[in-house]
Design a protein around this motif. Structure first.
Motif, short mmCIF file in Angstrom:
data_model
loop_
_atom_site.label_atom_id
_atom_site.label_comp_id
_atom_site.label_asym_id
_atom_site.label_seq_id
_atom_site.Cartn_x
_atom_site.Cartn_y
_atom_site.Cartn_z
N ALA A 1 0.84 -1.20 0.00
CA ALA A 1 0.00 0.00 0.00
C ALA A 1 0.87 1.24 0.00
O ALA A 1 1.95 1.25 0.59
N ALA A 2 0.37 2.28 -0.67
CA ALA A 2 1.06 3.57 -0.63
C ALA A 2 1.00 4.10 0.79
O ALA A 2 0.00 3.92 1.49
N ARG A 3 2.08 4.75 1.22
CA ARG A 3 2.10 5.37 2.55
C ARG A 3 1.20 6.59 2.61
O ARG A 3 0.73 6.97 3.66
N GLN A 4 1.01 7.23 1.46
CA GLN A 4 0.24 8.47 1.44
C GLN A 4 -1.23 8.12 1.30
O GLN A 4 -1.76 8.04 0.19
N ASN B 1 -4.01 3.23 9.68
CA ASN B 1 -4.26 2.54 10.94
C ASN B 1 -4.93 1.18 10.73
O ASN B 1 -4.54 0.18 11.32
N GLN B 2 -5.97 1.17 9.90
CA GLN B 2 -6.70 -0.08 9.63
C GLN B 2 -5.74 -1.14 9.09
O GLN B 2 -5.75 -2.29 9.53
N PHE B 3 -4.90 -0.73 8.13
CA PHE B 3 -4.00 -1.69 7.48
C PHE B 3 -2.91 -2.17 8.46
O PHE B 3 -2.62 -3.35 8.53
N ALA B 4 -2.31 -1.18 9.18
CA ALA B 4 -1.15 -1.54 10.00
C ALA B 4 -1.55 -2.21 11.30
O ALA B 4 -0.83 -3.07 11.79
N TRP C 1 4.59 -1.10 3.13
CA TRP C 1 4.41 0.27 2.66
C TRP C 1 5.35 0.61 1.51
O TRP C 1 6.49 0.15 1.46
N ALA C 2 4.85 1.44 0.61
CA ALA C 2 5.69 1.95 -0.49
C ALA C 2 5.33 3.42 -0.68
O ALA C 2 4.49 3.97 0.03
N ASP C 3 5.98 4.05 -1.67
CA ASP C 3 5.81 5.49 -1.87
C ASP C 3 4.93 5.73 -3.10
O ASP C 3 5.31 5.36 -4.22
N ALA C 4 3.78 6.38 -2.89
CA ALA C 4 2.85 6.63 -4.00
C ALA C 4 3.48 7.48 -5.09
O ALA C 4 3.06 7.43 -6.25
N THR C 5 4.47 8.29 -4.71
CA THR C 5 5.06 9.20 -5.70
C THR C 5 6.18 8.51 -6.50
O THR C 5 6.77 9.13 -7.38
N ASP C 6 6.48 7.25 -6.16
CA ASP C 6 7.59 6.54 -6.80
C ASP C 6 7.14 5.10 -7.13
O ASP C 6 7.36 4.18 -6.34
N PRO C 7 6.50 4.90 -8.29
CA PRO C 7 6.00 3.56 -8.63
C PRO C 7 7.07 2.47 -8.51
O PRO C 7 6.76 1.33 -8.16
N ALA C 8 8.35 2.81 -8.73
CA ALA C 8 9.41 1.80 -8.62
C ALA C 8 9.47 1.24 -7.20
O ALA C 8 9.80 0.07 -7.00
N ILE D 1 7.00 0.70 -5.32
CA ILE D 1 5.89 -0.28 -5.21
C ILE D 1 6.36 -1.61 -5.78
O ILE D 1 6.15 -2.68 -5.20
N GLU D 2 7.03 -1.55 -6.91
CA GLU D 2 7.55 -2.77 -7.54
C GLU D 2 8.53 -3.47 -6.60
O GLU D 2 8.50 -4.69 -6.43
N LYS D 3 9.37 -2.66 -5.95
CA LYS D 3 10.39 -3.21 -5.05
C LYS D 3 9.76 -3.90 -3.83
O LYS D 3 10.32 -4.83 -3.27
N ALA D 4 8.58 -3.42 -3.43
CA ALA D 4 7.94 -3.95 -2.21
C ALA D 4 7.20 -5.26 -2.46
O ALA D 4 6.74 -5.90 -1.53
N LEU D 5 7.09 -5.67 -3.73
CA LEU D 5 6.35 -6.91 -4.04
C LEU D 5 7.12 -8.14 -3.55
O LEU D 5 8.36 -8.14 -3.55
N SER D 6 6.38 -9.18 -3.16
CA SER D 6 7.02 -10.46 -2.81
C SER D 6 6.09 -11.58 -3.29
O SER D 6 4.97 -11.31 -3.70
N PRO D 7 6.56 -12.83 -3.21
CA PRO D 7 5.66 -13.92 -3.65
C PRO D 7 4.37 -13.99 -2.81
O PRO D 7 3.39 -14.59 -3.22
N LYS D 8 4.36 -13.34 -1.63
CA LYS D 8 3.16 -13.36 -0.78
C LYS D 8 2.19 -12.22 -1.11
O LYS D 8 1.11 -12.14 -0.53
N THR D 9 2.60 -11.28 -2.01
CA THR D 9 1.75 -10.12 -2.29
C THR D 9 0.49 -10.55 -3.03
O THR D 9 0.55 -11.23 -4.05
#
Ligand code: PLP
Length: 425
Positions: free
Chosen positions: A107-110, A117-120, A132-139, A141-149
């Motif tokens: 999820a984006a931090r922003q 709160n609900q998510f965390a 968490w990832a950065d909504a202003t930096d799509p890369a 988001i890609e970096k935060a992916l894992s096989p569990k996503t």
């Protein structure tokens, strides 16, 4: 001659709604009933086994709610929708339909502070883990992916910072990873932005905000984009595997492009229970009839207020994507060409103290924890909506102590500016 496609304002008035077949009432009635009489035993059995569509019990469906669902699905360009008790309930049911304990989502931090709160916090107790990832930096988001996503979650216009997310870029990442993109479109509404057209798979709303538009009813909605293959990876068992509570029915195989909306209803809403009240569905429906008119006025007023704030000597900065020199203006032009919404932030040169003083001095503005009302609203996020966050989270969410958030209403813009002027000075 090709059939004419109705425009947005026509859909806002007419989609999903027709005169009441029982009485001829022109306006969708409030079907204030808990249950519905079956034609006969076979009809009842067919409804319970999902062999036929129809009304059983208002925890799961209601005719007033159904009109609201059809209208939102039409405006968003989705295949179906499910209306529920609140925006948070929509988020809970959307994730319940795709997550198993131990799964992750990015999820984006922003985001709205309540969603962070609900998510965390609360989702953790279901065994669903947010990364968490950065909504202003799509890369990122890609970096935060894992096989569990199992999903990616963003807001189209992020609350409270006025950030416009590059939905197309994030949708590309989600597609490549084989996971659905969920977009919270609350601040934009489909009048300004249609995430499904940019590759989103699920769109969520807090209907409590601009969609209802009058600050009188809680509601939420899940829109099924009808464009995700829930069976391809075998990672969404609620949708692809035989379901024990429906005699082994496979929901995706049976319901195709409306399977997600059906599953969220007949599993999530049935068992977790956050149904929308028929009265609230009616009030939100009434508000939605003027969505286009209101949103345009919200945006026009917001732009004028932001321009005025920029010239005010007491103002340190203004963050509104509608301003040509704003960081997110190019993205706003791409994703929200009719306007950048009416929720944005600014900071006063006097910092925290000046912000608190301004919030306490307004007369026309209401100081409260809501947005998307027809009335102008003001709040200090760091001490309210985002108060559960750590200083680091506040910074990342764009809610530092000096930030004042405005939700510009549809009053005469001269009166809005005059009120801010007296409050700031
Ligand atoms: N999403 C956004 C962007 C919001 O601003 C809010 C509430 O402020 C929500 C979701 C949650 O909606 P609700 O308050 O209807 O549960």
């Amino acid at each position: 001659m090709a059939e004419r496609k109705p425009g947005f304002d026509t859909l806002a008035l007419h989609a999903g709604a027709s005169p009441d077949p029982a009485t001829g009432a022109r306006i969708t009635p409030i079907y204030q009933t808990t249950a519905y009489v079956f034609d006969d035993v076979k009809h009842a059995a067919d409804l319970f086994a999902l062999r036929a569509f129809g009304n059983i019990y208002t925890r799961i469906m209601n005719p007033t709610q159904a009109v609201l669902e059809s209208k939102v699905a039409a405006l968003e360009g989705g295949s179906a929708a499910l209306a529920v008790a609140s925006g948070h309930a929509a988020q809970m049911l959307a994730f319940h339909t795709m997550m198993q304990p131990g799964d992750e989502f990015v999820a984006a931090r922003q985001l709205y502070g309540g969603s962070i709160n609900q998510f965390a916090q609360s989702f953790k107790s279901f065994g669903w883990h947010v990364v968490w990832a950065d909504a202003t930096d799509p890369a990122s988001i890609e970096k935060a992916l894992s096989p569990k996503t199992k999903a990616i979650f963003i807001e189209s216009i992020a609350n409270p910072g006025g950030i416009i997310t590059d939905i197309g870029a994030v949708a590309k990442i989600a597609r490549a990873a084989g996971v659905p993109l969920i977009v919270d479109n609350t601040l934009a509404t489909p009048y300004l932005c249609k995430p499904i057209e940019h590759g989103a798979n699920i769109v969520l709303h807090s209907l409590t905000k601009f969609m209802g538009g009058h600050g009188n009813s809680m509601g939420g909605v899940i829109v099924d984009g009808g464009n995700f293959d829930w069976s391809a990876s075998g990672r969404y068992p609620l949708l692809s595997e035989p379901n024990g509570s429906y005699h082994g029915l496979k929901l995706h195989e049976t319901f195709g492009n409306i399977a997600f909306a059906i599953a969220a209803r007949v599993l999530g809403l049935r068992d977790l229970g956050p149904a929308i009240a028929p009265m609230n569905a009616f009030l939100i429906l009434t508000g939605m009839e003027t969505l286009g008119l209101r949103m345009q006025r919200h945006c026009d007023n917001a732009l004028k207020v932001a321009q005025w704030l920029k010239t005010n000597p007491n103002v340190a900065w203004v963050s509104y994507a509608g301003l040509p020199d704003d960081k997110y203006h190019a993205l706003a032009k791409k994703y929200c060409p009719k306007g950048a919404g009416s929720v944005f932030t600014f900071g006063l040169k006097g910092g925290y103290d000046a912000g608190v003083k301004a919030v306490s001095s307004v007369k026309l503005f209401s100081h409260l924890a809501n947005l998307g009302d027809a009335r102008s609203l003001i709040i200090h996020p760091a001490s309210t909506t985002h108060s559960q966050l750590s200083p680091e989270q506040l910074k990342l969410a764009g809610a530092t102590p000096d930030v004042v958030r405005l939700s510009i209403g549809i009053e005469d813009v001269g009166d809005i500016i005059a009120d801010l002027e007296q409050a700031i000075s």
